[in-house]
Design an enzyme around this catalytic site. Structure first.
Site, PDB file in Angstrom:
ATOM      1  N   GLN A 226       0.822  -1.201   0.000  1.00  0.00           N
ATOM      2  CA  GLN A 226       0.000   0.000   0.000  1.00  0.00           C
ATOM      3  C   GLN A 226       0.858   1.254   0.000  1.00  0.00           C
ATOM      4  O   GLN A 226       1.942   1.253   0.588  1.00  0.00           O
ATOM      5  CB  GLN A 226      -0.974   0.020   1.187  1.00  0.00           C
ATOM      6  N   GLY A 227       0.381   2.290  -0.623  1.00  0.00           N
ATOM      7  CA  GLY A 227       1.077   3.573  -0.609  1.00  0.00           C
ATOM      8  C   GLY A 227       0.170   4.595   0.059  1.00  0.00           C
ATOM      9  O   GLY A 227      -0.676   5.198  -0.594  1.00  0.00           O
ATOM     10  N   TYR A 228       0.329   4.734   1.360  1.00  0.00           N
ATOM     11  CA  TYR A 228      -0.573   5.588   2.137  1.00  0.00           C
ATOM     12  C   TYR A 228       0.167   6.751   2.782  1.00  0.00           C
ATOM     13  O   TYR A 228       0.183   7.857   2.271  1.00  0.00           O
ATOM     14  CB  TYR A 228      -1.279   4.728   3.190  1.00  0.00           C
ATOM     15  N   SER A 229       0.825   6.455   3.927  1.00  0.00           N
ATOM     16  CA  SER A 229       1.463   7.518   4.710  1.00  0.00           C
ATOM     17  C   SER A 229       2.567   8.215   3.939  1.00  0.00           C
ATOM     18  O   SER A 229       3.194   7.638   3.055  1.00  0.00           O
ATOM     19  CB  SER A 229       2.081   6.937   5.982  1.00  0.00           C
TER      20      SER A 229
ATOM     21  N   GLU B  35      -7.623  -2.762   7.080  1.00  0.00           N
ATOM     22  CA  GLU B  35      -6.240  -2.870   7.512  1.00  0.00           C
ATOM     23  C   GLU B  35      -6.185  -3.075   9.024  1.00  0.00           C
ATOM     24  O   GLU B  35      -5.423  -3.882   9.522  1.00  0.00           O
ATOM     25  CB  GLU B  35      -5.461  -1.612   7.125  1.00  0.00           C
TER      26      GLU B  35
ATOM     27  N   GLU C   3      -3.943   6.142  19.370  1.00  0.00           N
ATOM     28  CA  GLU C   3      -4.599   7.427  19.638  1.00  0.00           C
ATOM     29  C   GLU C   3      -5.652   7.716  18.577  1.00  0.00           C
ATOM     30  O   GLU C   3      -6.748   8.200  18.891  1.00  0.00           O
ATOM     31  CB  GLU C   3      -3.548   8.553  19.677  1.00  0.00           C
TER      32      GLU C   3
END
Lengths: 390, 382, 382, 390
Positions: free
Chosen positions: A129-132, A247, A376
């Site tokens: 995945q390419g997220y953050s 996820e 959090e």
């Protein structure tokens, strides 16, 4: 009917699951991930995956046409139970299954489903995945990777971080910004591309555990066909939100892997008992009992959800709760193992009786409550979406 | 992701909730608490409850019950927990009827269970003799005599004791306090010669106190015929699962009320529920309540399903787990409820502070958190 | 409200901090960690440290020390903790020199302590034989022979073992493993016949490993003359207070770095330090570090002041308290530090994640939290 | 010099502190509070207070002219240590001493100090505070009680809540709003008045513990002379902030009262030991040891602050930390007592061996982390003022 299905499963597993595949691997990263450059941690893994895939059991609930077995939720639960009973190793650890496939089923078109799902089911293509991005961790929607419209394709420039197994994957599903003139949540799209496309560079990130399960991925003028965009332009955030709940489930399920080493039994071996048959380390004994209680309650909670579709109707909203508690519990378990194993567990290469890499697993577990949305963030989501707090 | 109720259970739960909101709510609790009489419970209310059929939920149909199992009875107890309802359900049905069901002869069951079901017989279990539950630390003596059995001893923390018709007394026939075997269980009429009771006020405004047995003589028919250490442990398991169900009601009610308050109360110009520190604590609390519900459900299911030794062993373990977990979550729930309500939470006039008193009584009864964690470790073999 | 340093201590602390930032910082730690040689520490660095006079801080002036006491030595260890400095200070000075000071004869002290002070003699204490500290569970044998003493056994988790000049070996002269009495302590040259060592990589990148003694013969002068179970416990107490001081450095450094990060890192357009949930956790953490510092200071003071049996008993208790508390606060500190840093906190390239590895090693050494809580309870009589 | 002072104190206490005053009262509210209608819980309390006051030792560090003994901080610490050594009961529990006096010393004028301090020192007048209001709890500065300017006096209308011992006090120090047209923090003043002034009505609030240590106080056209305003008009918030730090210290110091019942010894009596001399209740044993460790660390922290003036230089800012940890610890101690005493502790009238009212003290302790500023407010203050977080 269920019973005859159970018998069938049991018999098949007895015949096809070799003893070597009836133990958990020493580290989660040693599960078989498939793909064009598949890493094999145990020689029996590819055959075990292939056997399961031939039955459609790597993705038991998927339709047969996409490589699944078309099982009902109830039958799929029986399959899982029977696998758990003999300690069968998960045949294929795949983000294609756990994350991308729900998106393709819900947002993809027929062509995309036909092109990608069968290869996912049999582990032929491995996905990442390419997220953050470096400045978009918890605040994912602020991502800056830019996809410029070039007619029939996009040109992608930017950088991703925390891409799990980015160095071993064949394709990426990726969030990119296709529009910078609208509010941040509205300008994002969801695209797929081959990691071999020119302009893609991958650099592994070494963690404190010594392993490098995450990568930085850099994009320089990477060409992505528009036919590989899932959903509409600008729909990326809705897809991301949907995907993230999957996820979270996947990450928290990692906590369910049962190592063969029962902490109570292990503590007994190490500390022995007092005159009344109680663990000699009385202080550890309470910590252990509290952990086992919470772990049992958590496991039952997940199982109740699996067994009763209606009980997990709100599962989407609850995935944050599962992710939060499961990963915190996993960290507790790893700290507990340190308490039990003592100084031995702090040697880099020490292994437990079932081959567990105590120190590395412990250090790796610290990331569980960060990756896939920090604890959090999960607590924020529970507070707002489940509890309706302002 | 907790288990859904069956349609039957759903109906039961709803009708109990409606009844209790009307007839055994916190308003009635307050009125009862401030009563001047020495009765332990409202007999008229108890008759109504019996008429609803709730006393027989976990009792075999052969004795007039509806055989919905402990999972069913727990739904009643959960609602009682939410409303702080004062009834003799725990003493008479959860403890008393279960003791007879588990250890009575056919004759004994036939003579007492139907009367429990129809509300005409109330009971209280007189087992413990100290401040902490210790099932086999029984010193009260039972001696075989020509007339039957003669009982002598002192029992503490006996519930509802001024008002029940009979006591179920655990007494030692042989051996010494602490021995697993040698115990007997006797059904003793309140008005038998030599029985005296002394009630003591308790924080939860329920009645409990000291039962003194001074050479009380009962006939052979009053001695339950199936008493073993294993049966007594099963009895304790059922009681603990029931107490856990009442505690679950307290956890859910305190959570719900606090959540509501977080959405209503403002400080510094903002709803207090918008403060992230409180949000995170509320979210964690919510998850703990989910786990609490799960483990209670599982214990009750195991009790209802157990058919063989392995099934009973599993159920026993789950009952201890349920009690330990619920003690922990009830402590979290009642403490957080007061703290998040702030000043008003510590006042007697506001309801939220009342729950903590009932919760600690339930937590302590039949073994506190430490007792059950210890058991859990022992059952796990460490 | 923690105790202020004396002027002398203040100067010492400042000069250590300056030296360490320059010569034994995390940059040097990384370089050392990635070394290819098998040496345990940087000898050149150690000579510089000795020249600063820090090896003799807790050693009597009669033997070349400066007699600033363990409160003084702890200031050095605290700075080493903050910078993850790799030196043989713990093995040679904290454990080794203290063993000789506490149990050596006048002759023995005169022959070894000055060499420790000037940096020319390095030591390592070989006591434990298992994964958990158990002071009297020693199976290594010491037999009296015509030549002196013959030692045989295997010691685990011995620090710095490839590079030290001598080992201080705890061995059993009589009785069975677990007996409080019957132990002897021997100073064994590294190059003695029958000594072999095998190093094992550890998470904190320090060297430790297995020392095998295969019929090693040493003369009578190598046997410390004042060994008793009480003296051994005092030795363990001193070591634990020193480890607690190093842990304190880790707690303070991780807290300071995290606090800084909270003021720098933004998410959702706000500094993450402005989120109340993190603020409350940071505030709680801060208070715990204050308490940690207090209890370490008190333990060190008690060690330095103890003159009689009661004083030693007090000090012993406080050393266990300090170790237990610091283990608890270090666990909190290192876990919170990583979590609050988020993704970057779990990477090897960023320093914050390195502290947790050193912290757990220190926590485990000479008794973990459970060991010391158990001792505390035992010393309190329950 | 210190040693001779210590000897002198020790001798005086030996001669003047009767055995009855060498035990803590069963409940904190049974300390002697003095005042015009002084409640006497033990017949020896008034004489013990008078004896201490005659030496100036109810307020040892105050100047002699105001009823103190003019002791140095070091000598005052010795006095406290010697009192603690014999378990001497605090002779006078007084908000006049703990809260009002610091304000009078810092913000009051000479006339006010001469009028009020000597009566506080000897416990002749008992004071209460008028701070919180029903809608101004944590957000104190939003208070609405109005003081209208009538030339030489104010006319006060409004309501206070959570006034400790409002029904037993003689005078009140009170925050009132003297200006409604400025930001909320700037329109507040600090005034003193006799509770017998016409228009003051007091109604006790019953707590879950059954006690009523707090009151609601209603004001209807209450006349307050301007000479009884401390500090300038509008300076009330600065005074309140200063005062609150003293209130916090006072509340947390309550946690320091040592009951004679040592929890470890008590647990031994109740549970006995196993074959190896350890508490038979192994799970409780760990909880107990953890509590005792934290309690010891907390006690030493306070003592270090008392012993070393320079160590407590930042005490003002640290009072929130003391209040937070001390009250949370006190709640833990009370829960621990329940664990030890079991069902007996849940009887309303049960008393421990030293006369402790287990149930009532336990219920009362729940208020500790609420009154005088909640734990949440203290954590906010630590985060912002001590740690400098935004």
């Amino acid at each position: 009917m269920s019973d005859s299905f159970r018998d069938e499963v049991r018999a098949w597993l007895a015949a096809h699951c070799p003893p070597s595949m009836r133990v958990a691997p020493p580290e989660i990263s040693h599960l078989y991930g498939g793909g064009r450059r598949a890493k094999v941690w145990h020689p029996d893994q590819p055959a075990w995956c292939a056997a399961m895939a031939s039955r459609g059991w790597t993705v038991p609930e998927w339709p047969v046409e996409y490589g699944g077995a078309g099982l009902s939720r109830e039958h799929a639960a029986i399959l899982r139970e029977e696998m758990r009973r003999i300690g069968a190793q998960q045949p294929l650890f795949s983000f294609g299954i756990s994350m991308l496939s729900p998106v393709l089923f819900k947002f993809g078109n027929d062509d995309q489903r036909r092109r990608f799902l069968p290869d996912i089911a049999r582990g032929a293509i491995r996905w990442c995945q390419g997220y953050s991005e470096p400045n978009s961790g918890s605040d994912l929607a602020s991502l800056m990777t830019r996809a410029e419209d070039k007619g029939d394709h996009y040109l992608v420039n930017g950088q991703k971080i925390w891409t799990s197994y980015g160095d071993e994957a064949d394709w990426m599903f990726c969030l990119v910004r296709t529009n910078t003139s609208v509010p941040k949540h509205e300008g994002i799209s969801f695209v797929l591309f081959d990691m071999n496309t020119p302009g893609v560079t991958v650099r592994p990130i070494k963690l404190i555990s010594g392993a490098s399960p995450f990568c930085e991925v850099f994009f320089e003028n990477v060409r992505v066909e528009k036919t590989n965009r899932v959903g509409e332009e600008g729909q990326g955030w809705a897809i991301a939100t949907y995907l993230l709940s999957h996820e979270r489930e996947m990450i928290s399920s990692l906590g369910k892997i049962r190592h063969d080493t029962d902490p109570g039994r292990r503590a007994l071996e190490i500390f022995g008992t007092d005159g009344e048959g109680r663990l000699r380390n009385a202080s550890l004994r309470q910590t252990l009992a509290r952990y086992q209680l919470d772990a049992a309650a958590f496991r039952l909670w997940i199982e109740h959800g699996e067994r009763h579709p209606s009980a997990s109707a709100g599962m989407g909203a609850m995935s944050s709760a599962v992710k939060y508690y499961g990963t915190e519990l996993n960290k507790r378990r790893n700290e507990l193992y340190l308490d039990i194993e003592g100084a031995d567990a702090l040697l880099w290469d020490a292994r437990g009786p079932a081959g567990e890499a105590w120190a590395r697993n412990w250090l790796r577990s610290k990331g569980n409550s960060i990756e896939g949305g920090t604890s959090e963030i999960q607590l924020n989501i529970i507070a707002k979406r489940v509890l309706g707090l302002p | 992701m907790t288990l859904p109720l069956t349609e039957e259970q759903e109906m039961l739960s709803r009708s109990v909730a409606e009844f209790v909101a009307d007839r055994a709510s916190i308003t009635q609790f307050r009125a009862w608490r401030d009563r001047t009489t020495e009765t332990a419970f409202d007999s008229a209310l108890w008759r109504e409850i019996a008429e609803m059929g709730w006393c027989g939920i976990a009792i075999d149909e052969a004795y007039g019950g509806s055989a919905l199992g402990y999972s069913g009875l727990a739904l009643v107890l959960e609602q009682f927990g939410r409303h702080l309802s004062i009834t003799p359900m725990n003493a008479t049905v959860l403890a008393g009827a279960t003791a007879i069901s588990l250890m009575g002869s056919e004759t004994q069951k036939t003579s007492w269970l139907p009367a429990i079901v129809d509300g005409s017989l109330t009971l209280s279990l007189a087992w413990g003799e100290g401040a902490h539950f210790a099932p086999f630390a029984v010193a009260t003596r039972a001696e075989k005599t020509a007339q039957g059995w003669q009982l002598s001893g002192v029992k503490h923390h006996v519930e509802d004791l001024s008002s029940v018709d009979r006591f179920i007394v655990v007494a030692r026939e042989s051996g010494r306090p602490g021995d697993r075997e040698g115990l007997g269980v006797f059904v003793v009429p309140h008005d038998a010669k030599g029985v005296s009771v002394e009630a003591t006020p308790r924080v939860d405004a329920r009645q409990c106190g000291t039962l003194t047995l001074d050479d009380v003589v009962v006939d052979d028919g009053c001695r339950l015929t199936g008493v073993t250490s294993v049966a007594l442990e099963r009895l304790a398991g059922v009681i603990n699962a029931g107490l856990a169900a009442e505690l679950l009601g307290i956890c859910e009610e305190t959570f719900a009320r606090t959540l509501k308050y977080l959405k209503e109360r403002s400080q510094f110009g903002k709803l207090i529920g918008s403060y992230q520190a409180l949000q995170h604590r509320a979210a964690h609390w919510f998850v703990e309540v989910q786990l609490a519900r799960t483990i209670v459900q599982e214990a009750l299911l195991a009790l209802d399903r157990a058919r063989d030794a392995e099934g009973y062993r599993q159920a026993d373990m789950l009952c201890s787990m349920a009690k330990a977990k619920l003690a922990q979550v009830a402590e979290l729930s009642t403490n957080e409820a007061i703290q998040m309500h702030g000043g008003i939470g510590m006042t007697d006039a506001f309801d939220i502070g009342l729950y903590i008193k009932r919760a600690r009584v339930l937590e302590q009864a039949y073994g506190d958190q430490h007792h059950h964690l210890d058991r859990l470790a022992a059952l796990e073999g460490y």
